[in-house]
Design a protein around this motif. Structure first.
Motif, short mmCIF file in Angstrom:
data_model
loop_
_atom_site.label_atom_id
_atom_site.label_comp_id
_atom_site.label_asym_id
_atom_site.label_seq_id
_atom_site.Cartn_x
_atom_site.Cartn_y
_atom_site.Cartn_z
N LYS A 1 0.83 -1.21 0.00
CA LYS A 1 0.00 0.00 0.00
C LYS A 1 0.86 1.26 0.00
CE LYS A 1 -0.76 -0.28 4.95
NZ LYS A 1 -1.70 -0.54 6.00
N GLU B 1 2.38 1.64 -3.52
CA GLU B 1 1.39 2.14 -4.48
C GLU B 1 1.17 3.64 -4.32
OE1 GLU B 1 -1.15 2.56 -7.54
OE2 GLU B 1 0.11 0.82 -7.13
N ILE B 2 1.10 4.13 -3.09
CA ILE B 2 0.90 5.56 -2.86
C ILE B 2 2.10 6.35 -3.38
CG2 ILE B 2 0.75 7.33 -1.05
CD1 ILE B 2 -0.94 5.25 0.54
N GLN C 1 4.13 5.45 -5.79
CA GLN C 1 4.07 5.38 -7.25
C GLN C 1 3.00 6.31 -7.82
OE1 GLN C 1 3.62 1.14 -7.85
NE2 GLN C 1 5.82 0.86 -8.10
N GLN C 2 1.84 6.39 -7.17
CA GLN C 2 0.78 7.30 -7.61
C GLN C 2 1.25 8.76 -7.55
OE1 GLN C 2 -2.68 6.55 -5.21
NE2 GLN C 2 -3.13 4.60 -6.22
N ALA C 3 1.93 9.11 -6.47
CA ALA C 3 2.44 10.48 -6.33
C ALA C 3 3.46 10.79 -7.43
CB ALA C 3 3.07 10.66 -4.95
N ARG D 1 3.67 9.37 -10.43
CA ARG D 1 2.97 9.49 -11.71
C ARG D 1 2.27 10.84 -11.84
NH1 ARG D 1 1.94 3.93 -10.78
NH2 ARG D 1 -0.09 4.37 -9.85
N ALA D 2 1.64 11.29 -10.77
CA ALA D 2 0.96 12.59 -10.81
C ALA D 2 1.97 13.71 -11.05
CB ALA D 2 0.20 12.82 -9.50
N ASP E 1 4.83 13.41 -12.58
CA ASP E 1 5.28 13.28 -13.97
C ASP E 1 4.31 14.00 -14.91
OD1 ASP E 1 7.52 11.81 -13.32
OD2 ASP E 1 6.61 9.87 -13.83
N GLU E 2 3.02 13.80 -14.71
CA GLU E 2 2.01 14.43 -15.57
C GLU E 2 2.09 15.95 -15.47
OE1 GLU E 2 -1.89 12.87 -14.79
OE2 GLU E 2 -1.14 10.80 -14.83
#
Length: 69
Positions: free
Chosen positions: A45, A48-49, A51-53, A55-56, A58-59
């Motif tokens: 968990k 995943e958090i 990695q989500q941060a 990716r955000a 990066d965008e």
């Protein structure tokens, strides 16, 4: 511990990420920490958090660079 076979306990560790032109630092991420060598082990968990941060960011990084050109 996978490295020294020491006992793991729940705790918090700092975490740094250098990626695509930026640096992220968290002061306290929950992890299993080896009492003997200090090696952290993150649960799925937390991974995943993180990695989500990333990716955000990066965008948003790409959008900022596109406007700068």
């Amino acid at each position: 511990c996978m490295h020294c076979k020491g006992k793991m306990t729940r705790g918090f560790v700092p975490f740094n990420l250098d990626r695509r032109g930026y640096h992220i630092h968290w002061d306290r991420i929950p992890a299993w920490v080896c009492r003997q060598c200090g090696e952290p082990l993150f649960e799925a968990k937390e991974v995943e958090i993180i990695q989500q941060a990333a990716r955000a960011l990066d965008e948003h990084r790409d959008a900022l660079l596109a406007k700068a050109v």
